[in-house]
Design an enzyme around this catalytic site. Structure first.
Site, PDB file in Angstrom:
ATOM      1  N   GLU A  35       5.698  -3.285  -4.290  1.00 46.34           N
ATOM      2  CA  GLU A  35       6.560  -3.429  -5.474  1.00 46.34           C
ATOM      3  C   GLU A  35       6.170  -2.485  -6.617  1.00 46.34           C
ATOM      4  O   GLU A  35       6.996  -2.164  -7.459  1.00 46.34           O
ATOM      5  CB  GLU A  35       6.551  -4.882  -5.973  1.00 46.34           C
ATOM      6  CG  GLU A  35       7.350  -5.842  -5.105  1.00 46.34           C
ATOM      7  CD  GLU A  35       8.855  -5.553  -5.100  1.00 46.34           C
ATOM      8  OE1 GLU A  35       9.367  -5.033  -6.108  1.00 46.34           O
ATOM      9  OE2 GLU A  35       9.500  -5.836  -4.067  1.00 46.34           O
ATOM     10  N   HIS A  37       5.155   0.701  -6.309  1.00 45.56           N
ATOM     11  CA  HIS A  37       5.874   1.945  -6.021  1.00 45.56           C
ATOM     12  C   HIS A  37       7.380   1.761  -6.285  1.00 45.56           C
ATOM     13  O   HIS A  37       8.039   2.642  -6.840  1.00 45.56           O
ATOM     14  CB  HIS A  37       5.707   2.346  -4.551  1.00 45.56           C
ATOM     15  CG  HIS A  37       4.294   2.571  -4.118  1.00 45.56           C
ATOM     16  ND1 HIS A  37       3.634   1.716  -3.269  1.00 45.56           N
ATOM     17  CD2 HIS A  37       3.420   3.557  -4.399  1.00 45.56           C
ATOM     18  CE1 HIS A  37       2.415   2.177  -3.039  1.00 45.56           C
ATOM     19  NE2 HIS A  37       2.251   3.284  -3.719  1.00 45.56           N
ATOM     20  N   GLY A 147       2.511   5.385 -12.185  1.00 41.19           N
ATOM     21  CA  GLY A 147       2.174   4.016 -12.586  1.00 41.19           C
ATOM     22  C   GLY A 147       0.975   3.987 -13.533  1.00 41.19           C
ATOM     23  O   GLY A 147       0.003   4.727 -13.333  1.00 41.19           O
ATOM     24  N   ARG A 187      -4.497  -0.615  -1.161  1.00 42.71           N
ATOM     25  CA  ARG A 187      -5.836  -0.954  -0.665  1.00 42.71           C
ATOM     26  C   ARG A 187      -6.092  -2.459  -0.643  1.00 42.71           C
ATOM     27  O   ARG A 187      -7.098  -2.893  -0.081  1.00 42.71           O
ATOM     28  CB  ARG A 187      -6.910  -0.257  -1.509  1.00 42.71           C
ATOM     29  CG  ARG A 187      -6.935   1.249  -1.293  1.00 42.71           C
ATOM     30  CD  ARG A 187      -8.173   1.892  -1.884  1.00 42.71           C
ATOM     31  NE  ARG A 187      -8.340   3.258  -1.418  1.00 42.71           N
ATOM     32  CZ  ARG A 187      -7.937   4.341  -2.081  1.00 42.71           C
ATOM     33  NH1 ARG A 187      -7.338   4.216  -3.258  1.00 42.71           N
ATOM     34  NH2 ARG A 187      -8.128   5.550  -1.588  1.00 42.71           N
TER      35      ARG A 187
HETATM   36  P1  AMP Z   1      -0.305   5.809  -4.518  1.00 46.74           P
HETATM   37  O1  AMP Z   1       0.596   5.637  -3.353  1.00 46.74           O
HETATM   38  O2  AMP Z   1      -1.423   4.832  -4.593  1.00 46.74           O
HETATM   39  O3  AMP Z   1      -0.742   7.245  -4.710  1.00 46.74           O
HETATM   40  O4  AMP Z   1       0.581   5.487  -5.793  1.00 46.74           O
HETATM   41  C1  AMP Z   1       1.784   6.174  -6.048  1.00 46.74           C
HETATM   42  C2  AMP Z   1       2.264   5.847  -7.432  1.00 46.74           C
HETATM   43  O5  AMP Z   1       2.485   4.442  -7.546  1.00 46.74           O
HETATM   44  C3  AMP Z   1       1.226   6.211  -8.515  1.00 46.74           C
HETATM   45  O6  AMP Z   1       1.911   6.749  -9.639  1.00 46.74           O
HETATM   46  C4  AMP Z   1       0.613   4.878  -8.829  1.00 46.74           C
HETATM   47  O7  AMP Z   1       0.083   4.809 -10.130  1.00 46.74           O
HETATM   48  C5  AMP Z   1       1.795   3.958  -8.673  1.00 46.74           C
HETATM   49  N1  AMP Z   1       1.344   2.574  -8.472  1.00 46.74           N
HETATM   50  C6  AMP Z   1       0.444   2.128  -7.563  1.00 46.74           C
HETATM   51  N2  AMP Z   1       0.234   0.794  -7.718  1.00 46.74           N
HETATM   52  C7  AMP Z   1       1.006   0.406  -8.763  1.00 46.74           C
HETATM   53  C8  AMP Z   1       1.230  -0.844  -9.426  1.00 46.74           C
HETATM   54  N3  AMP Z   1       0.615  -1.955  -9.047  1.00 46.74           N
HETATM   55  N4  AMP Z   1       2.097  -0.869 -10.462  1.00 46.74           N
HETATM   56  C9  AMP Z   1       2.734   0.260 -10.858  1.00 46.74           C
HETATM   57  N5  AMP Z   1       2.575   1.460 -10.269  1.00 46.74           N
HETATM   58  C10 AMP Z   1       1.725   1.538  -9.247  1.00 46.74           C
END
Ligand code: AMP
Length: 284
Positions: A35, A37, A147, A187
């Site tokens: 959610e 993403h 995020g 994670r």
């Molecule tokens: P990642 O797939 O972990 O590289 O994250 C992709 C994007 O989703 C990044 O901009 C993160 O900061 C954002 N993101 C990851 N977890 C969350 C969350 N719980 N709430 C809002 N955005 C998130």
């Protein structure tokens, strides 16, 4: 929705969209979507004519001994979810599309990259900055969505965007949490049931800092201590750092004034390293 694997194809498509005067919103991810993403995708969908989501587990941002190999991957499930949310294009390149043989050019956002998460994970932000640069060059988005969960990443990307002169507006959206307060993260699947329950203490600790701040506490050491004590009351949690910093420069602050500050936490629960943060300012 179309899934694109080749950088050339992505670039020529993006050129076509620009010629058609479409506003392009870009959401970079490493997949295993949740959610958090999707909140970025929804906002992009509302703001932009065309939405592009990238899914790329970027080896350059993982250190040795980190979880690159076991990082959760499920492109089929991710693509199905993104189709539901009316995404136009998924860019899912293989490693060699982004890093062809002989690749040797890296982007380093000096200063910001070496602090906090960068100190704990040497090379991490060099990897992030490099892949974001390549993706921005390929897609040239009008808006890119990140995020707040990864607070330092947003600061690094904003600096990179300004310094390298990208015509891209960086939109930062709030952290999406479980009901327990635990920030959603790909994670979290590594956590056992007990570790997951324990990890919700991170948010409780950040809330405690926010309440103390609202009640007038302006001593950073005391706020950090409040956070530490709340997490350390949980035997399954091991703090790596608690930092109170200027939200723009990431410099530590002792006496808080009217500037917006960030309370940043990294902690381990079992083998899983989690990060979270809280923004504090007088407007709240
Ligand atoms: P990642 O797939 O972990 O590289 O994250 C992709 C994007 O989703 C990044 O901009 C993160 O900061 C954002 N993101 C990851 N977890 C969350 C969350 N719980 N709430 C809002 N955005 C998130």
């Amino acid at each position: 929705m179309e899934i694109i694997n080749r950088r050339q194809r992505m670039a020529s498509l993006a050129r076509k969209l620009r010629r058609e005067n479409k506003t392009v919103g870009f959401v970079p991810t490493m997949g295993s979507l949740h959610e958090g993403h999707l909140s970025l995708v929804k906002e992009a969908r509302q703001m932009c004519d065309v939405v592009i989501v990238s899914i790329f587990v970027n080896p350059a941002q993982f250190g040795t001994g980190e979880d690159f190999e076991k990082y959760p991957r499920d492109l089929t499930a991710d693509a199905a979810l993104l189709a539901e949310f009316q995404v136009d294009y998924v860019f899912a390149p293989g490693t060699e599309e982004i890093y062809p043989p002989g690749f040797s050019t890296f982007v380093d956002v000096e200063g910001l990259s070496g602090k906090l998460e960068g100190k704990a994970r040497p090379g991490h932000f060099r990897g992030v900055a490099t892949v974001v640069t390549i993706l921005f060059n390929t897609i040239r988005p009008d808006f890119a969505f990140f995020g707040q969960k990864d607070a330092q990443q947003t600061v690094v990307i904003k600096r990179l965007t300004r310094d390298l002169g990208y015509d891209t507006e960086i939109i930062v959206l709030p952290t999406v949490r479980e009901e327990s307060g635990l920030a959603l993260s790909s994670r979290n699947v590594y956590l056992s049931k007990d570790e997951k329950a324990a990890a919700s203490k991170i948010y409780r600790a950040l809330r405690a800092a926010k309440i103390a701040y609202r009640e007038g506490e302006r001593n950073a050491l005391k706020l950090a201590e409040t956070v530490r004590q709340t997490i350390e009351a949980e035997p399954l949690g091991q703090i790596e750092y608690v930092a109170i910093v200027n939200a723009e420069t990431l410099e530590p602050i002792e006496k808080l004034n009217d500037l917006t500050i960030l309370v940043m936490v990294a902690a381990r629960f079992g083998h899983t390293r989690l990060i979270d943060n809280m923004v504090l300012n007088r407007k709240q």
